[in-house]
Design a protein around this motif. Structure first.
Motif, mmCIF file in Angstrom:
data_model
loop_
_atom_site.group_PDB
_atom_site.id
_atom_site.type_symbol
_atom_site.label_atom_id
_atom_site.label_comp_id
_atom_site.label_asym_id
_atom_site.label_seq_id
_atom_site.Cartn_x
_atom_site.Cartn_y
_atom_site.Cartn_z
ATOM 1 N N LYS A 59 -24.917 47.030 23.747
ATOM 2 C CA LYS A 59 -26.027 47.893 23.356
ATOM 3 C C LYS A 59 -25.589 49.090 22.510
ATOM 4 N N THR A 60 -24.296 49.240 22.284
ATOM 5 C CA THR A 60 -23.789 50.322 21.449
ATOM 6 C C THR A 60 -23.851 49.918 19.982
ATOM 7 N N ASP A 61 -24.353 50.813 19.151
ATOM 8 C CA ASP A 61 -24.445 50.545 17.714
ATOM 9 C C ASP A 61 -23.079 50.128 17.180
ATOM 10 N N THR A 62 -23.036 49.046 16.429
ATOM 11 C CA THR A 62 -21.764 48.526 15.926
ATOM 12 C C THR A 62 -21.079 49.472 14.947
ATOM 13 N N LYS A 63 -21.822 50.460 14.441
ATOM 14 C CA LYS A 63 -21.223 51.441 13.539
ATOM 15 C C LYS A 63 -20.655 52.647 14.295
ATOM 16 N N THR A 64 -20.864 52.685 15.600
ATOM 17 C CA THR A 64 -20.372 53.796 16.407
ATOM 18 C C THR A 64 -18.999 53.458 16.964
ATOM 19 N N PRO A 65 -17.951 54.217 16.618
ATOM 20 C CA PRO A 65 -16.622 53.942 17.174
ATOM 21 C C PRO A 65 -16.584 54.217 18.672
ATOM 22 N N VAL A 66 -15.790 53.406 19.370
ATOM 23 C CA VAL A 66 -15.743 53.452 20.827
ATOM 24 C C VAL A 66 -14.338 53.819 21.306
ATOM 25 N N LEU A 67 -14.290 54.714 22.283
ATOM 26 C CA LEU A 67 -13.055 55.063 22.982
ATOM 27 C C LEU A 67 -13.188 54.616 24.427
ATOM 28 N N ASN A 95 -6.245 41.922 34.537
ATOM 29 C CA ASN A 95 -7.144 41.144 33.672
ATOM 30 C C ASN A 95 -7.177 41.689 32.245
ATOM 31 N N THR A 96 -6.035 42.192 31.805
ATOM 32 C CA THR A 96 -5.892 42.646 30.424
ATOM 33 C C THR A 96 -6.259 41.560 29.402
ATOM 34 N N PRO A 97 -5.798 40.301 29.562
ATOM 35 C CA PRO A 97 -6.153 39.285 28.553
ATOM 36 C C PRO A 97 -7.664 39.168 28.338
ATOM 37 N N GLU A 98 -8.430 39.264 29.403
ATOM 38 C CA GLU A 98 -9.885 39.176 29.278
ATOM 39 C C GLU A 98 -10.441 40.374 28.519
ATOM 40 N N LEU A 99 -9.874 41.549 28.765
ATOM 41 C CA LEU A 99 -10.326 42.752 28.069
ATOM 42 C C LEU A 99 -9.960 42.707 26.596
ATOM 43 N N LEU A 100 -8.775 42.200 26.276
ATOM 44 C CA LEU A 100 -8.366 42.095 24.873
ATOM 45 C C LEU A 100 -9.305 41.177 24.093
ATOM 46 N N LYS A 101 -9.699 40.072 24.719
ATOM 47 C CA LYS A 101 -10.641 39.162 24.069
ATOM 48 C C LYS A 101 -12.008 39.823 23.898
ATOM 49 N N LEU A 102 -12.415 40.594 24.894
ATOM 50 C CA LEU A 102 -13.699 41.290 24.810
ATOM 51 C C LEU A 102 -13.689 42.314 23.684
ATOM 52 N N PHE A 103 -12.635 43.115 23.623
ATOM 53 C CA PHE A 103 -12.548 44.139 22.580
ATOM 54 C C PHE A 103 -12.519 43.505 21.185
ATOM 55 N N TYR A 104 -11.915 42.335 21.076
ATOM 56 C CA TYR A 104 -11.833 41.668 19.776
ATOM 57 C C TYR A 104 -13.221 41.289 19.263
ATOM 58 N N GLN A 105 -14.156 41.088 20.176
ATOM 59 C CA GLN A 105 -15.532 40.770 19.784
ATOM 60 C C GLN A 105 -16.275 41.992 19.255
ATOM 61 N N TYR A 106 -15.729 43.179 19.529
ATOM 62 C CA TYR A 106 -16.385 44.422 19.127
ATOM 63 C C TYR A 106 -15.394 45.266 18.311
ATOM 64 N N PRO A 107 -15.372 45.078 17.003
ATOM 65 C CA PRO A 107 -14.425 45.811 16.154
ATOM 66 C C PRO A 107 -14.599 47.323 16.194
ATOM 67 N N ASN A 108 -15.722 47.790 16.738
ATOM 68 C CA ASN A 108 -15.903 49.244 16.821
ATOM 69 C C ASN A 108 -15.175 49.843 18.023
ATOM 70 N N VAL A 109 -14.563 49.017 18.880
ATOM 71 C CA VAL A 109 -13.647 49.546 19.901
ATOM 72 C C VAL A 109 -12.368 49.935 19.176
#
Length: 306
Positions: A187-195, A229-243
Protein backbone atom coordinates in the motif's frame (compact mmCIF):
# COMPACT_ATOMS: atom_id res chain seq x y z
CA UNK A 1 58.60 31.56 -37.58
CA UNK A 2 60.64 32.00 -34.45
CA UNK A 3 59.32 31.58 -30.90
CA UNK A 4 58.82 35.37 -30.39
CA UNK A 5 56.64 35.66 -33.51
CA UNK A 6 54.56 32.63 -32.47
CA UNK A 7 53.80 34.21 -29.09
CA UNK A 8 53.06 37.56 -30.73
CA UNK A 9 50.62 35.93 -33.17
CA UNK A 10 48.95 34.04 -30.33
CA UNK A 11 48.40 37.26 -28.41
CA UNK A 12 46.31 38.62 -31.30
CA UNK A 13 43.85 35.71 -31.16
CA UNK A 14 40.54 36.42 -29.48
CA UNK A 15 40.20 35.02 -25.95
CA UNK A 16 38.48 31.65 -25.92
CA UNK A 17 37.09 30.37 -22.60
CA UNK A 18 38.10 26.92 -21.44
CA UNK A 19 35.76 24.23 -22.64
CA UNK A 20 33.63 22.58 -19.95
CA UNK A 21 31.27 19.64 -20.13
CA UNK A 22 27.81 20.53 -21.30
CA UNK A 23 25.42 20.03 -18.40
CA UNK A 24 22.80 17.38 -18.91
CA UNK A 25 19.46 19.15 -18.83
CA UNK A 26 17.87 15.94 -17.54
CA UNK A 27 20.13 15.71 -14.48
CA UNK A 28 18.47 16.84 -11.29
CA UNK A 29 20.57 17.28 -8.16
CA UNK A 30 19.38 15.17 -5.29
CA UNK A 31 18.08 16.88 -2.17
CA UNK A 32 18.38 15.66 1.36
CA UNK A 33 15.02 14.67 2.78
CA UNK A 34 16.03 14.26 6.41
CA UNK A 35 18.94 13.67 8.74
CA UNK A 36 18.48 11.60 11.89
CA UNK A 37 20.75 9.95 14.43
CA UNK A 38 20.84 6.18 14.81
CA UNK A 39 21.53 5.49 18.48
CA UNK A 40 21.53 1.83 19.46
CA UNK A 41 22.66 -0.77 21.96
CA UNK A 42 22.89 1.75 24.78
CA UNK A 43 22.61 -1.08 27.35
CA UNK A 44 22.11 1.36 30.17
CA UNK A 45 22.31 0.41 33.85
CA UNK A 46 21.89 2.55 36.99
CA UNK A 47 25.67 2.67 37.43
CA UNK A 48 27.58 5.91 36.87
CA UNK A 49 29.62 4.99 33.78
CA UNK A 50 26.72 3.89 31.54
CA UNK A 51 24.51 6.79 32.63
CA UNK A 52 27.24 9.40 32.15
CA UNK A 53 28.32 7.92 28.81
CA UNK A 54 24.79 7.75 27.39
CA UNK A 55 24.28 11.36 28.51
CA UNK A 56 27.49 12.34 26.72
CA UNK A 57 26.35 10.54 23.57
CA UNK A 58 22.98 12.31 23.53
CA UNK A 59 24.69 15.65 24.07
CA UNK A 60 27.09 14.87 21.24
CA UNK A 61 24.17 14.12 18.91
CA UNK A 62 22.54 17.46 19.65
CA UNK A 63 25.74 19.46 19.45
CA UNK A 64 26.18 18.76 15.74
CA UNK A 65 26.27 21.89 13.59
CA UNK A 66 24.08 20.02 11.11
CA UNK A 67 21.64 18.80 13.73
CA UNK A 68 19.53 15.65 13.20
CA UNK A 69 15.76 15.98 13.29
CA UNK A 70 15.15 12.97 15.52
CA UNK A 71 16.70 9.84 17.00
CA UNK A 72 16.05 6.31 15.80
CA UNK A 73 16.93 3.90 18.62
CA UNK A 74 17.86 0.51 17.24
CA UNK A 75 17.08 -1.49 20.37
CA UNK A 76 18.72 -2.87 23.51
CA UNK A 77 17.96 0.31 25.40
CA UNK A 78 18.74 -1.36 28.72
CA UNK A 79 21.46 -3.80 29.74
CA UNK A 80 19.19 -6.81 30.16
CA UNK A 81 15.65 -7.79 31.04
CA UNK A 82 15.77 -11.37 29.82
CA UNK A 83 17.09 -12.83 33.05
CA UNK A 84 16.30 -10.10 35.60
CA UNK A 85 13.50 -9.73 38.11
CA UNK A 86 11.02 -6.89 37.92
CA UNK A 87 12.86 -4.63 40.36
CA UNK A 88 16.18 -4.88 38.49
CA UNK A 89 14.50 -4.23 35.14
CA UNK A 90 12.64 -1.21 36.50
CA UNK A 91 15.87 0.34 37.75
CA UNK A 92 17.40 0.06 34.28
CA UNK A 93 14.42 1.72 32.61
CA UNK A 94 14.40 4.41 35.29
CA UNK A 95 18.07 5.09 34.51
CA UNK A 96 17.27 5.47 30.80
CA UNK A 97 14.36 7.84 31.30
CA UNK A 98 16.34 9.90 33.82
CA UNK A 99 19.20 10.40 31.37
CA UNK A 100 16.91 11.13 28.41
CA UNK A 101 14.85 13.66 30.34
CA UNK A 102 17.97 15.56 31.44
CA UNK A 103 19.98 15.33 28.21
CA UNK A 104 17.72 15.06 25.17
CA UNK A 105 15.17 17.25 23.43
CA UNK A 106 14.85 15.29 20.18
CA UNK A 107 11.95 12.93 19.39
CA UNK A 108 12.92 9.26 19.73
CA UNK A 109 11.50 6.37 17.70
CA UNK A 110 12.25 2.95 19.20
CA UNK A 111 12.81 -0.58 17.96
CA UNK A 112 12.63 -3.53 20.38
CA UNK A 113 15.91 -5.30 21.09
CA UNK A 114 16.35 -8.72 22.63
CA UNK A 115 17.59 -7.28 25.93
CA UNK A 116 14.53 -5.04 26.20
CA UNK A 117 12.23 -8.07 26.49
CA UNK A 118 11.30 -9.10 30.03
CA UNK A 119 12.01 -12.81 29.79
CA UNK A 120 10.39 -15.41 27.58
CA UNK A 121 9.34 -18.16 29.96
CA UNK A 122 5.83 -19.21 29.03
CA UNK A 123 4.98 -20.13 32.63
CA UNK A 124 5.00 -16.49 33.67
CA UNK A 125 1.51 -15.08 34.19
CA UNK A 126 2.34 -11.42 34.61
CA UNK A 127 0.66 -9.52 31.74
CA UNK A 128 3.77 -7.34 31.42
CA UNK A 129 6.01 -10.33 30.76
CA UNK A 130 7.55 -10.53 27.32
CA UNK A 131 7.40 -7.39 25.13
CA UNK A 132 4.40 -5.63 26.65
CA UNK A 133 6.46 -3.77 29.25
CA UNK A 134 9.03 -2.57 26.69
CA UNK A 135 6.27 -1.43 24.32
CA UNK A 136 4.67 0.59 27.13
CA UNK A 137 7.93 2.16 28.32
CA UNK A 138 8.99 3.03 24.77
CA UNK A 139 5.52 4.47 24.14
CA UNK A 140 5.41 2.89 20.70
CA UNK A 141 1.94 1.34 20.75
CA UNK A 142 2.99 -1.98 19.19
CA UNK A 143 5.97 -4.24 18.62
CA UNK A 144 6.09 -3.35 14.91
CA UNK A 145 4.76 -0.36 13.04
CA UNK A 146 5.37 2.12 10.20
CA UNK A 147 5.22 5.86 9.73
CA UNK A 148 6.07 8.52 7.15
CA UNK A 149 8.65 11.25 7.62
CA UNK A 150 9.93 13.83 5.15
CA UNK A 151 9.03 11.87 2.02
CA UNK A 152 10.32 8.52 3.32
CA UNK A 153 8.37 5.55 4.66
CA UNK A 154 9.84 4.02 7.83
CA UNK A 155 9.10 0.40 8.80
CA UNK A 156 10.16 -0.75 12.25
CA UNK A 157 10.16 -4.51 12.75
CA UNK A 158 10.20 -6.77 15.78
CA UNK A 159 13.05 -9.15 14.96
CA UNK A 160 13.19 -10.92 18.34
CA UNK A 161 11.05 -14.04 18.77
CA UNK A 162 10.97 -16.72 21.49
CA UNK A 163 12.49 -20.12 20.83
CA UNK A 164 10.04 -23.07 20.87
CA UNK A 165 10.80 -23.79 24.54
CA UNK A 166 10.03 -20.17 25.41
CA UNK A 167 13.27 -19.69 27.34
CA UNK A 168 15.43 -17.82 24.84
CA UNK A 169 15.16 -15.91 21.56
CA UNK A 170 15.93 -16.19 17.89
CA UNK A 171 16.06 -13.66 15.06
CA UNK A 172 12.91 -14.07 13.00
CA UNK A 173 10.02 -12.15 11.49
CA UNK A 174 6.97 -14.11 12.61
CA UNK A 175 4.15 -15.01 10.16
CA UNK A 176 1.69 -12.45 11.54
CA UNK A 177 4.24 -9.67 11.22
CA UNK A 178 5.39 -10.86 7.80
CA UNK A 179 1.85 -10.63 6.43
CA UNK A 180 1.55 -7.14 7.87
CA UNK A 181 4.88 -6.20 6.26
CA UNK A 182 3.74 -7.44 2.85
CA UNK A 183 0.56 -5.43 3.16
CA UNK A 184 2.38 -2.32 4.30
CA UNK A 185 4.77 -2.44 1.35
CA UNK A 186 1.91 -3.10 -1.08
CA UNK A 187 0.00 0.00 0.00
CA UNK A 188 3.04 2.30 0.01
CA UNK A 189 3.42 4.51 -3.06
CA UNK A 190 6.08 2.96 -5.30
CA UNK A 191 7.71 6.38 -5.64
CA UNK A 192 8.19 6.67 -1.87
CA UNK A 193 11.59 5.35 -0.68
CA UNK A 194 11.39 2.90 2.20
CA UNK A 195 13.67 2.40 5.21
CA UNK A 196 13.41 -0.80 7.25
CA UNK A 197 14.74 -1.04 10.81
CA UNK A 198 15.26 -4.27 12.72
CA UNK A 199 17.36 -4.80 15.82
CA UNK A 200 18.85 -8.07 14.59
CA UNK A 201 20.40 -7.69 11.11
CA UNK A 202 18.53 -8.88 8.06
CA UNK A 203 21.65 -9.19 5.92
CA UNK A 204 25.10 -8.65 7.38
CA UNK A 205 28.63 -10.12 7.25
CA UNK A 206 29.06 -9.25 10.95
CA UNK A 207 27.85 -12.79 11.71
CA UNK A 208 31.21 -13.98 10.40
CA UNK A 209 33.29 -12.09 12.98
CA UNK A 210 33.92 -15.04 15.29
CA UNK A 211 35.98 -18.15 14.70
CA UNK A 212 33.62 -19.87 17.15
CA UNK A 213 31.05 -19.96 14.35
CA UNK A 214 33.30 -22.22 12.27
CA UNK A 215 32.74 -25.88 13.08
CA UNK A 216 34.39 -28.71 11.17
CA UNK A 217 35.29 -26.35 8.35
CA UNK A 218 31.74 -25.06 7.92
CA UNK A 219 30.18 -21.81 9.03
CA UNK A 220 27.40 -22.22 11.56
CA UNK A 221 25.55 -18.96 12.08
CA UNK A 222 23.26 -18.89 15.13
CA UNK A 223 19.72 -17.67 14.58
CA UNK A 224 20.30 -15.09 17.31
CA UNK A 225 22.80 -13.22 15.09
CA UNK A 226 21.02 -12.84 11.73
CA UNK A 227 17.35 -13.36 10.87
CA UNK A 228 16.65 -16.97 10.00
CA UNK A 229 14.11 -15.99 7.32
CA UNK A 230 16.40 -13.52 5.59
CA UNK A 231 16.05 -15.29 2.18
CA UNK A 232 12.30 -14.67 2.26
CA UNK A 233 12.81 -11.01 3.13
CA UNK A 234 15.38 -10.54 0.36
CA UNK A 235 12.92 -11.91 -2.18
CA UNK A 236 10.19 -9.65 -0.80
CA UNK A 237 12.36 -6.54 -0.97
CA UNK A 238 13.33 -7.40 -4.55
CA UNK A 239 9.65 -7.09 -5.49
CA UNK A 240 9.65 -3.52 -4.17
CA UNK A 241 12.52 -1.47 -5.65
CA UNK A 242 11.54 1.45 -3.42
CA UNK A 243 12.94 -0.46 -0.41
CA UNK A 244 16.24 1.41 -0.27
CA UNK A 245 17.91 0.78 3.06
CA UNK A 246 17.73 -1.52 6.07
CA UNK A 247 19.30 -0.55 9.40
CA UNK A 248 20.23 -2.76 12.32
CA UNK A 249 22.26 -3.00 15.50
CA UNK A 250 22.63 -5.98 17.86
CA UNK A 251 26.12 -6.98 16.72
CA UNK A 252 27.90 -3.89 18.15
CA UNK A 253 29.77 -3.87 14.83
CA UNK A 254 29.89 -1.55 11.84
CA UNK A 255 29.31 -2.66 8.27
CA UNK A 256 27.69 -1.76 4.97
CA UNK A 257 26.37 -4.15 2.33
CA UNK A 258 24.78 -3.07 -0.94
CA UNK A 259 22.72 -5.92 -2.37
CA UNK A 260 20.01 -5.88 -5.04
CA UNK A 261 19.53 -2.14 -4.69
CA UNK A 262 19.19 -2.16 -0.89
CA UNK A 263 21.83 -0.69 1.42
CA UNK A 264 22.14 -2.73 4.63
CA UNK A 265 23.80 -0.86 7.49
CA UNK A 266 24.80 -2.35 10.83
CA UNK A 267 25.53 0.58 13.10
CA UNK A 268 27.86 -0.19 15.99
CA UNK A 269 26.91 0.37 19.62
CA UNK A 270 26.86 3.25 22.08
CA UNK A 271 28.12 0.92 24.82
CA UNK A 272 31.01 -0.50 22.79
CA UNK A 273 31.98 -3.74 24.49
CA UNK A 274 29.05 -3.65 26.94
CA UNK A 275 30.85 -0.89 28.89
CA UNK A 276 33.87 -3.15 29.50
CA UNK A 277 35.92 -1.21 26.95
CA UNK A 278 35.48 1.42 24.27
CA UNK A 279 36.08 -0.98 21.38
CA UNK A 280 34.40 -4.24 20.40
CA UNK A 281 35.94 -6.32 17.61
CA UNK A 282 37.62 -3.26 16.04
CA UNK A 283 34.44 -1.12 16.19
CA UNK A 284 34.56 1.89 18.51
CA UNK A 285 31.64 2.90 20.69
CA UNK A 286 29.53 5.39 18.78
CA UNK A 287 26.40 6.32 16.90
CA UNK A 288 25.53 7.12 13.31
CA UNK A 289 24.20 10.16 11.50
CA UNK A 290 21.98 8.98 8.65
CA UNK A 291 21.18 11.22 5.69
CA UNK A 292 18.27 10.18 3.48
CA UNK A 293 17.82 11.75 0.03
CA UNK A 294 14.83 12.23 -2.21
CA UNK A 295 16.32 9.91 -4.85
CA UNK A 296 16.35 7.03 -2.36
CA UNK A 297 20.06 7.17 -1.61
CA UNK A 298 21.47 7.03 1.91
CA UNK A 299 24.71 8.17 3.52
CA UNK A 300 26.03 7.29 6.97
CA UNK A 301 28.58 9.05 9.15
CA UNK A 302 29.68 7.03 12.18
CA UNK A 303 30.85 9.13 15.11
CA UNK A 304 32.86 8.18 18.17
CA UNK A 305 31.32 10.42 20.83
CA UNK A 306 33.89 10.17 23.66
Amino acid sequence: MNRRNVLKSASLLPFLPALSPTPDSNTVARKRSVRFAYVGDTHITPEAKPMESVAKCLQHVQSQADKPAFILHGGDVIMDALKQDQSAVQKQWDAWHTVVKANNTLPIEYCIGNHDVWGFEQAKNDPMYGKKWAVDLMRIGGRYRSFDRNGWHFIILDSVQPTPDGKWYTGFIDPEQLEWLKGDLAKTDTKTPVLVLSHIPIFSPTAFFSEQNVKNGDWTIPGALVLSNTPELLKLFYQYPNVKTALSGHMHLLDRVDYNGVTYLCNGAVCGNWWKSDVYQQTKAGYALIDLYDDGSVERTYLHYS
